[in-house]
Enzyme design. Structure first.
Site, mmCIF file in Angstrom:
data_model
loop_
_atom_site.group_PDB
_atom_site.id
_atom_site.type_symbol
_atom_site.label_atom_id
_atom_site.label_comp_id
_atom_site.label_asym_id
_atom_site.label_seq_id
_atom_site.Cartn_x
_atom_site.Cartn_y
_atom_site.Cartn_z
ATOM 1 N N ASP A 130 -18.692 2.289 -19.618
ATOM 2 C CA ASP A 130 -18.673 1.462 -20.813
ATOM 3 C C ASP A 130 -20.126 1.241 -21.259
ATOM 4 O O ASP A 130 -21.044 1.373 -20.440
ATOM 5 C CB ASP A 130 -17.993 0.128 -20.488
ATOM 6 N N CYS B 62 0.840 -1.202 0.000
ATOM 7 C CA CYS B 62 0.000 0.000 0.000
ATOM 8 C C CYS B 62 0.870 1.246 0.000
ATOM 9 O O CYS B 62 2.097 1.171 -0.061
ATOM 10 C CB CYS B 62 -0.926 -0.004 1.216
#
Length: 712
Positions: free
Chosen positions: A408, A17
């Protein structure tokens, strides 16, 4: 020598991270003098260090990584290093988190069973201690480095919270804080691990072999990486295309959905471009390769997922920034409270020692630190129950700030498969007769358009009988005998080739195509019998979801699709989309998302295909349609809508805002209690027991407030 290499590539163990990236930057930037010389690929745990024109050796870089408390080894492109990790190295964080939670609960159960109220039994202390050590084992070294370098961070804040709770005898509270922090780090690590596996799923799209035609005309199977640019490869029906190239010969419908997201196969013939990873239809194609295996569109998608993931490292949380000021200030104030009154004003040491201890106890940020993870875990659980998979607490707050959403088309706004829209009979034929003729010709075909026509005929309860003397006309259509009479079906191009097109028919076909429809023409030797138009149908919930997103304050809704412009505009108009970009390749979608990020800053991308994965990774927030979406899109996204229900998106935005509101309430309440008791401590009205009660009471209240999110 190795030190003369311009770029050093290393695998960093435990780089899960932004926290590890920050630690590495602290040590490496002073050595290199420029942050731009560092490249972080979080998805693969890869660090690239550019040492060109610097008197910096590999040894210097490795020493800096050691100082950051991380381990490294040379990077191998085949990824073999990740398989060499021991079981403990792979599962250390999960095991420690489980041990922390188990022993913390065991300590509480034993304490309640013994009935001890004023003192904690020795056995419970032992169990709590094991839970605390397990929860902080990976935190304490970082906290120590933070203290030594005089750069307080979240690790130091958490360590102070736990140690403070232990010193005042609140063992269960300390164990709880240690477990929750360990669990939150585990969630973040898990989400990165899932994204890493997305790279492997992308690689599966590329076939392991290519049929390479030699100079003598013979065909040999070789690895795509061994095929030189400009070679001829043969792609048989149903096979995946191994490399980007140009069709030399053959006609076939190619399913380009993995790359462009187009819902309908695209007919390919000589000189047309094809992409690696796409699926050949029922024709034989010979292709001249135009790119090497590591430079294909599919290879670039894989690279973009990694690059975009490393660009979008999580920002520092507010609590971490606050800790850099809060922790040292509290420690300094407590120390000054201890020494100044006795030395300057002649106060009693015992009195001010007690008050400084009370200040440290009340300043112990347990309630502050517990409030956020409890709220986040509750929000994650509520979202999961509503069919929304959020991959870690870092993503729960992002939807609250969204100003633009890119979507999309295929599989997101639409169902992702063609359906019959209109049946238009001509020259004395009716709809049922037209569907019977088309269904008879398409009954044994696996083409998506054929399946849609057969499905429509069955929906209308028409009895289909296969056509006799059936033949496929490669890339154009099909023909056969029905009731003793020849019939055919095919595309507009096939109709032109048969020279049966009239001005009236041409006008109708052009109109239907402009409306975003795919048209199948049915005819016989005498005339055109009619048209069957098909389209990728919009989802039932799409229009309401788009309206609710606008009402929720999302300023711009944009469609990004690889489909043709006519189809895209028709769907966008029907759905209520603000802006349309059609005929895009994956890299074009990334560019469009980057442009939106520059304009609106907080931008989400939602999609379901492999071709959407790079754009999902580049957006501020990536969302995938989970039920029918590709593994790559789901793994790369930060959030997956597991039920494929677009109406969950406006719900998610409201849920995120509620979560953020509760987190802010908890932080404000925690700090208000601290401020009140600081004043009371200075005035001499606060006792150690009151401080303990206030700290525990505040912790319980913020936990209760956070758990309200479970009712979402």
């Amino acid at each position: 020598m190795e030190s003369n290499k311009k770029e050093i590539e290393l695998l960093i163990h435990g780089m899960d991270c932004a926290e590890e990236v920050t630690l590495l930057k602290r040590e490496l930037i002073p050595l290199l003098g420029d942050e731009d010389r560092l490249g972080f690929d979080l998805l693969n745990g890869k660090l690239s260090v550019d040492t060109s024109s610097l008197d910096v050796s590999r040894t210097d870089v490795l020493a800096a990584i050691e100082r950051a408390g991380l381990k490294s080894e040379p990077w191998q492109d085949d990824g073999a290093t990740s398989n060499d990790l021991s079981f403990w190295q792979k599962h250390q964080r999960s095991i420690l988190t489980a041990v922390s939670g188990l022993f913390g609960l065991s300590g509480l159960a034993l304490q309640l069973w013994t009935g001890e109220s004023e003192s904690v039994p020795i056995a419970s202390i032992v169990l709590y201690s094991i839970g605390i050590v397990a929860g902080l084992l990976m935190v304490l070294p970082k906290a120590w480095r933070s203290l030594v370098s005089l750069r307080p961070d979240m690790n130091l804040l958490m360590s102070v919270a736990v140690i403070g709770a232990v010193l005042i005898g609140e063992w269960f509270e300390g164990a709880t804080v240690a477990f929750l922090f360990s669990f939150s780090l585990l969630l973040e690590s898990w989400s990165v691990g899932r994204a890493r596996r997305a790279i492997a799923s992308l690689m599966d799209l590329s076939p392991p072999t290519a049929h390479l035609r030699g100079e003598a005309g013979d065909v040999n199977d070789v690895a795509p990486a061994d095929v030189p640019v400009g070679s001829t490869v043969v792609v048989r029906p149903g096979e995946k295309i191994p490399l980007d190239g140009r069709v030399l010969s053959g006609i076939s419908g190619v399913n380009q959905a993995p790359i462009t997201g187009e819902s309908v196969p695209v007919e390919k013939e000589a000189d047309d471009e094809v992409f690696a990873g796409t699926i050949n239809g029922d024709g034989l194609l010979e292709i001249e390769t135009t790119k090497a295996a590591d430079d294909t569109t599919l290879a670039r998608i894989i690279k973009m997922v990694g690059d975009a993931g490393s660009k979008r490292a999580p920002s520092e949380k507010w609590v971490e920034k606050f800790a850099a000021i809060y922790t040292p200030v509290v420690m300094i104030v407590a120390f000054l409270m201890l020494v100044i009154p006795p030395l300057v004003f002649g106060g009693e040491w015992s009195v001010w020692l007690y008050r400084s201890l009370v200040l440290l106890v009340i300043a112990c940020p347990c309630a502050l630190v517990i409030s956020t993870p409890v709220s986040v875990v509750a929000a994650l659980a509520a979202a999961a129950r509503n069919g929304v998979l959020i991959k870690g607490g870092v993503f729960i707050e992002v939807p609250a700030h969204l100003k633009a959403i890119a979507m999309d088309k295929t599989g997101t706004l639409t169902r992702g498969e063609p359906t019959v829209v209109d049946v238009v009979p001509m020259n004395g034929h009716d709809e049922a007769e037209l569907l019977l003729r088309a269904g008879a010709l398409e009954l044994n075909s696996n083409h998506p358009l054929a399946r849609a026509i057969v499905e429509e005929a069955k929906r209308r309860e028409l009895q289909l009988v296969p056509a006799g003397e059936f033949e496929t006309i490669q890339g154009k259509g099909a023909a056969g005998i029905i009731n003793g009479k020849p019939f055919w079906l095919g595309s507009h191009r096939y109709l032109e080739q048969r020279r049966q097109e009239t001005p009236e028919v041409h006008e109708q076909l052009e109109s239907m195509t402009e409306a975003g429809r795919t048209v199948v023409v049915v005819g016989n030797d005498e005339h055109v019998c009619g048209f069957i138009t098909l389209a990728d149908a919009i989802r039932e919930e799409t229009r309401d979801a788009i309206r609710q997103l606008h009402e929720a304050g999302v300023e711009q809704l944009v469609m990004l699709t690889g489909d043709n412009e006519g189809t895209a505009k028709a769907i966008a108009k029907e759905a209520g989309i603000d802006e349309v970009h059609a005929e895009l390749l994956p890299e074009d979608k990334v560019v469009a998302v980057e442009r939106l990020v520059k304009q609106y800053e907080h931008v989400a991308m939602i999609g379901d295909g492999v071709n959407d994965a790079p754009a999902l990774a580049r957006a501020s927030l990536g969302l995938a349609m989970g039920a029918a979406g590709s593994d790559a899109a789901i793994e790369t996204a930060d959030i997956a809508l597991m039920s494929d229900d677009l109406s969950k998106l406006p719900w998610l935005i409201h849920h995120s805002r509620r979560t953020l509101s509760i987190i802010r309430q908890n932080i404000a309440f925690s700090l208000a209690v601290k401020a009140l008791f600081v004043v009371l401590t200075f005035a001499g009205f606060a006792s150690l027991w009151a401080a303990i009660a206030a700290d525990m009471g505040a912790s319980l209240l913020v936990i209760g407030n956070g758990l309200r999110l479970l009712k979402s």
